[in-house]
Design a protein around this motif. Structure first.
Motif, PDB file in Angstrom:
ATOM      1  N   TYR A  12       0.843  -1.190   0.000  1.00  0.00           N
ATOM      2  CA  TYR A  12       0.000   0.000   0.000  1.00  0.00           C
ATOM      3  C   TYR A  12       0.884   1.249   0.000  1.00  0.00           C
ATOM      4  O   TYR A  12       1.957   1.250   0.603  1.00  0.00           O
ATOM      5  N   ASN A  13       0.399   2.279  -0.640  1.00  0.00           N
ATOM      6  CA  ASN A  13       1.062   3.593  -0.655  1.00  0.00           C
ATOM      7  C   ASN A  13       2.555   3.496  -0.999  1.00  0.00           C
ATOM      8  O   ASN A  13       3.388   4.168  -0.392  1.00  0.00           O
ATOM      9  N   VAL A  66       4.204  -4.851   1.324  1.00  0.00           N
ATOM     10  CA  VAL A  66       3.851  -5.571   2.557  1.00  0.00           C
ATOM     11  C   VAL A  66       4.218  -7.051   2.384  1.00  0.00           C
ATOM     12  O   VAL A  66       4.694  -7.707   3.304  1.00  0.00           O
ATOM     13  N   PRO A 110       1.638 -14.976  11.858  1.00  0.00           N
ATOM     14  CA  PRO A 110       1.111 -14.107  12.918  1.00  0.00           C
ATOM     15  C   PRO A 110       0.401 -12.862  12.375  1.00  0.00           C
ATOM     16  O   PRO A 110       0.524 -12.547  11.186  1.00  0.00           O
ATOM     17  N   ASN A 111      -0.313 -12.170  13.238  1.00  0.00           N
ATOM     18  CA  ASN A 111      -1.020 -10.945  12.838  1.00  0.00           C
ATOM     19  C   ASN A 111      -0.076  -9.978  12.125  1.00  0.00           C
ATOM     20  O   ASN A 111       1.061  -9.792  12.550  1.00  0.00           O
ATOM     21  N   GLY A 112      -0.580  -9.388  11.067  1.00  0.00           N
ATOM     22  CA  GLY A 112       0.169  -8.335  10.382  1.00  0.00           C
ATOM     23  C   GLY A 112       1.262  -8.829   9.453  1.00  0.00           C
ATOM     24  O   GLY A 112       2.003  -8.023   8.886  1.00  0.00           O
ATOM     25  N   CYS A 113       1.363 -10.170   9.239  1.00  0.00           N
ATOM     26  CA  CYS A 113       2.466 -10.668   8.403  1.00  0.00           C
ATOM     27  C   CYS A 113       2.138 -10.566   6.909  1.00  0.00           C
ATOM     28  O   CYS A 113       3.000 -10.809   6.073  1.00  0.00           O
ATOM     29  N   GLY A 114       0.869 -10.236   6.574  1.00  0.00           N
ATOM     30  CA  GLY A 114       0.539 -10.011   5.167  1.00  0.00           C
ATOM     31  C   GLY A 114      -0.393 -11.044   4.544  1.00  0.00           C
ATOM     32  O   GLY A 114      -0.544 -11.084   3.323  1.00  0.00           O
ATOM     33  N   LYS A 115      -1.077 -11.835   5.377  1.00  0.00           N
ATOM     34  CA  LYS A 115      -1.954 -12.898   4.838  1.00  0.00           C
ATOM     35  C   LYS A 115      -3.109 -12.299   4.019  1.00  0.00           C
ATOM     36  O   LYS A 115      -3.364 -12.718   2.896  1.00  0.00           O
ATOM     37  N   THR A 116      -3.808 -11.313   4.619  1.00  0.00           N
ATOM     38  CA  THR A 116      -4.934 -10.698   3.906  1.00  0.00           C
ATOM     39  C   THR A 116      -4.439  -9.979   2.655  1.00  0.00           C
ATOM     40  O   THR A 116      -5.087 -10.025   1.600  1.00  0.00           O
ATOM     41  N   THR A 117      -3.288  -9.358   2.761  1.00  0.00           N
ATOM     42  CA  THR A 117      -2.727  -8.657   1.601  1.00  0.00           C
ATOM     43  C   THR A 117      -2.441  -9.648   0.471  1.00  0.00           C
ATOM     44  O   THR A 117      -2.708  -9.354  -0.704  1.00  0.00           O
ATOM     45  N   LYS A 172      -5.772 -10.510  -1.103  1.00  0.00           N
ATOM     46  CA  LYS A 172      -6.234  -9.384  -1.940  1.00  0.00           C
ATOM     47  C   LYS A 172      -5.440  -9.310  -3.239  1.00  0.00           C
ATOM     48  O   LYS A 172      -5.970  -8.973  -4.294  1.00  0.00           O
TER      49      LYS A 172
HETATM   50  P1  ADP Z   1      -2.558 -10.188   8.277  1.00  0.00           P
HETATM   51  O1  ADP Z   1      -3.725 -10.549   7.409  1.00  0.00           O
HETATM   52  O2  ADP Z   1      -1.465 -11.205   8.222  1.00  0.00           O
HETATM   53  O3  ADP Z   1      -2.943  -9.881   9.691  1.00  0.00           O
HETATM   54  P2  ADP Z   1      -2.480  -7.783   6.644  1.00  0.00           P
HETATM   55  O4  ADP Z   1      -2.214  -8.231   5.263  1.00  0.00           O
HETATM   56  O5  ADP Z   1      -3.879  -7.405   7.002  1.00  0.00           O
HETATM   57  O6  ADP Z   1      -1.896  -8.849   7.696  1.00  0.00           O
HETATM   58  O7  ADP Z   1      -1.566  -6.517   6.976  1.00  0.00           O
HETATM   59  C1  ADP Z   1      -0.171  -6.529   6.753  1.00  0.00           C
HETATM   60  C2  ADP Z   1       0.363  -5.126   6.956  1.00  0.00           C
HETATM   61  O8  ADP Z   1      -0.197  -4.269   5.968  1.00  0.00           O
HETATM   62  C3  ADP Z   1       0.043  -4.541   8.314  1.00  0.00           C
HETATM   63  O9  ADP Z   1       1.179  -3.839   8.762  1.00  0.00           O
HETATM   64  C4  ADP Z   1      -1.097  -3.581   8.017  1.00  0.00           C
HETATM   65  O10 ADP Z   1      -1.074  -2.489   8.879  1.00  0.00           O
HETATM   66  C5  ADP Z   1      -0.800  -3.140   6.597  1.00  0.00           C
HETATM   67  N1  ADP Z   1      -2.041  -2.800   5.870  1.00  0.00           N
HETATM   68  C6  ADP Z   1      -3.104  -3.619   5.709  1.00  0.00           C
HETATM   69  N2  ADP Z   1      -4.077  -3.011   4.980  1.00  0.00           N
HETATM   70  C7  ADP Z   1      -3.615  -1.774   4.695  1.00  0.00           C
HETATM   71  C8  ADP Z   1      -4.148  -0.656   3.969  1.00  0.00           C
HETATM   72  N3  ADP Z   1      -5.361  -0.702   3.386  1.00  0.00           N
HETATM   73  N4  ADP Z   1      -3.383   0.473   3.876  1.00  0.00           N
HETATM   74  C9  ADP Z   1      -2.148   0.520   4.434  1.00  0.00           C
HETATM   75  N5  ADP Z   1      -1.587  -0.500   5.129  1.00  0.00           N
HETATM   76  C10 ADP Z   1      -2.297  -1.627   5.276  1.00  0.00           C
END
Ligand code: ADP
Length: 267
Positions: free
Chosen positions: A11-12, A16, A35-42, A45
């Motif tokens: 992002y931006n 990630v 773990p949380n924040g490692c980039g799974k959802t990213t 997406k």
């Molecule tokens: P996970 O699913 O493993 O918990 P995420 O993929 O949600 O992790 O997030 C990974 C990193 O990307 C985190 O540091 C989060 O703050 C950042 N992040 C997630 N979504 C956004 C967004 N829309 N804009 C900016 N940063 C984001």
């Protein structure tokens, strides 16, 4: 079927996830752990084309960057985490919306008999058929999660991406969902890629596991190999196997221990 080669996204202008390469076959289930924040959802997406990426993502040998949005949607469906409901439809209408890409007509799409039958089949699969005329605004989080799953299945995608599909579900429905997904992929040759927090569910479902650590692949391979690897504890910064075995021992000691005081159900 689905191949990622050196994929990075974020992002931006900041990555990630970086340098992700993987190969998922037809009928294979892959769980993404970390773990949380490692980039799974990213990563989910990115595969679904919701955020731009560097590197190559191919479905059946075709680069998704060369495909139209609707062409990608025919192959890949995403069930994301539950969001706010702005319009209330019935359960049935919501699931039928998943058939939209299959419906005939240019401007006004009309569901065919097959669309309706398929929506019913998906509702039966998630155990909501008998209440299909209820408004979704009246449902619990767990019921809603099953509606969204049925809608995603109704798209008849080759690949289904699930981001924490069980986080609102009680134990019974968690177990049923995982059994269902495993059968669905094996019997119909579909591919499931899911983010799970529960390692037991991941073990039940996944053929392979991708373990992410700070946006990079820490381990990728057969579920048993990754789960039993020391890397898992390193990434989660705790003794994962020790924790699991301790929990099991507690269950065993309760079951095999001295008879407990019988509790009566409070009416
Ligand atoms: P996970 O699913 O493993 O918990 P995420 O993929 O949600 O992790 O997030 C990974 C990193 O990307 C985190 O540091 C989060 O703050 C950042 N992040 C997630 N979504 C956004 C967004 N829309 N804009 C900016 N940063 C984001």
């Amino acid at each position: 079927m689905l191949t990622l080669k050196n994929v990075s996204a974020g992002y931006n202008g900041f990555d990630v996830i970086s340098d992700i390469s993987l190969d998922v076959m037809e009928g294979e289930n892959l769980c993404i752990l970390g773990p949380n924040g490692c980039g799974k959802t990213t990563l989910i997406k990115t595969i679904s084309g919701l955020i731009p990426h560097m590197g190559t993502i191919e479905i059946d040998g075709i680069n998704i960057s060369d495909m139209k949005r609707t062409e990608v949607a025919e192959k890949i469906a995403v069930m994301s985490q539950i969001s706010t409901i702005y319009f209330s439809y019935t359960i049935y209408e919501t699931v039928l919306l998943g058939r939209y890409l299959h419906m005939n007509g240019r401007t006004f799409k009309e569901p065919s008999l097959r669309d309706r039958e398929y929506a019913d089949k998906c509702l039966k699969a998630v155990g909501l058929y008998s209440m299909k005329n209820k408004q979704i605004s009246t449902l619990s989080g767990g019921q809603l999660q099953r509606v969204y799953l049925a809608r995603t299945l109704a798209q008849e995608p080759n690949v289904i991406l699930l981001d924490e599909p069980t986080n609102h579900l009680d134990l019974k429905h968690q177990a049923e969902l995982v059994d269902f997904l495993r059968d669905w992929s094996k019997e119909e040759g579909h591919t499931v890629i899911g983010v799970f927090h529960d390692l037991n569910l991941a073990m039940k479902l996944a053929d392979n596991v991708l373990l992410l650590d700070k946006g990079k692949i820490a381990a990728y391979g057969k579920t048993k190999d990754v789960i039993s690897s020391k890397l898992l504890s390193d990434v989660y910064e705790m003794d994962v196997a020790g924790y699991m075995v301790d929990s099991l021992k507690q269950w065993e000691s309760i079951q095999n221990g001295p008879a407990q005081t019988k509790l009566r159900k409070i009416k």
